[in-house]
Design a protein around this motif. Structure first.
Motif, PDB file in Angstrom:
ATOM      1  N   GLU A   1      -1.597  -3.103   2.893  1.00  0.00           N
ATOM      2  CA  GLU A   1      -0.427  -3.279   2.024  1.00  0.00           C
ATOM      3  C   GLU A   1       0.288  -1.951   1.790  1.00  0.00           C
ATOM      4  O   GLU A   1       1.519  -1.892   1.790  1.00  0.00           O
ATOM      5  CB  GLU A   1      -0.852  -3.907   0.697  1.00  0.00           C
ATOM      6  N   ASN A   2      -0.490  -0.868   1.597  1.00  0.00           N
ATOM      7  CA  ASN A   2       0.114   0.458   1.391  1.00  0.00           C
ATOM      8  C   ASN A   2       0.975   0.861   2.579  1.00  0.00           C
ATOM      9  O   ASN A   2       2.042   1.447   2.399  1.00  0.00           O
ATOM     10  CB  ASN A   2      -0.959   1.523   1.190  1.00  0.00           C
ATOM     11  N   LEU A   3       0.512   0.571   3.784  1.00  0.00           N
ATOM     12  CA  LEU A   3       1.266   0.920   4.991  1.00  0.00           C
ATOM     13  C   LEU A   3       2.585   0.156   5.027  1.00  0.00           C
ATOM     14  O   LEU A   3       3.636   0.732   5.295  1.00  0.00           O
ATOM     15  CB  LEU A   3       0.442   0.634   6.245  1.00  0.00           C
ATOM     16  N   ILE A   4       2.538  -1.108   4.723  1.00  0.00           N
ATOM     17  CA  ILE A   4       3.755  -1.930   4.721  1.00  0.00           C
ATOM     18  C   ILE A   4       4.742  -1.413   3.684  1.00  0.00           C
ATOM     19  O   ILE A   4       5.932  -1.248   3.963  1.00  0.00           O
ATOM     20  CB  ILE A   4       3.407  -3.406   4.470  1.00  0.00           C
ATOM     21  N   GLU A   5       4.254  -1.130   2.481  1.00  0.00           N
ATOM     22  CA  GLU A   5       5.120  -0.664   1.394  1.00  0.00           C
ATOM     23  C   GLU A   5       5.723   0.707   1.702  1.00  0.00           C
ATOM     24  O   GLU A   5       6.928   0.920   1.513  1.00  0.00           O
ATOM     25  CB  GLU A   5       4.333  -0.601   0.085  1.00  0.00           C
ATOM     26  N   ILE A   6       4.909   1.631   2.166  1.00  0.00           N
ATOM     27  CA  ILE A   6       5.402   2.980   2.450  1.00  0.00           C
ATOM     28  C   ILE A   6       6.391   2.936   3.607  1.00  0.00           C
ATOM     29  O   ILE A   6       7.416   3.622   3.583  1.00  0.00           O
ATOM     30  CB  ILE A   6       4.227   3.945   2.714  1.00  0.00           C
TER      31      ILE A   6
END
Length: 100
Positions: free
Chosen positions: A51-56
């Motif tokens: 999720e962090n990768l998608i958001e960033i």
């Protein structure tokens, strides 16, 4: 600081460092006009995207500003956080880019 507070502090510092690692990875990819989500999938085909990768990545797409990051630094950071497969894929892309 008791043990529980210390453990929580360590977890929070690790998570902050992990977010910085993801940001560096996304920056490197965007600077080289590569899709970080595709590169991650190539390195880890059986895992869901974090999720962090998608958001960033989304934040980076919206900001549209990039900076140059040395590949060696990115590889060191990826390996520091145990992302050896991703570091290997990034290294392969870096080698292809250097031949252009």
């Amino acid at each position: 600081m008791n043990r529980s507070e210390r453990d929580q502090y360590i977890i929070e510092r690790y998570q902050a460092g992990e977010a910085e690692m993801i940001l560096l990875f996304v920056e490197w990819c965007h600077h080289h006009k590569l899709d970080p989500l595709e590169i991650y999938r190539e390195a880890y085909p059986n895992q869901e995207l974090p999720e962090n990768l998608i958001e960033i990545n989304q934040d980076k797409l919206e900001s549209n500003d990039t900076f140059e990051l040395e590949t060696a630094l990115l590889l060191d950071v990826l390996q520091l956080y145990g992302n050896d497969d991703l570091a290997f894929v990034v290294s392969n892309y870096a080698e292809k880019l250097s031949k252009k």
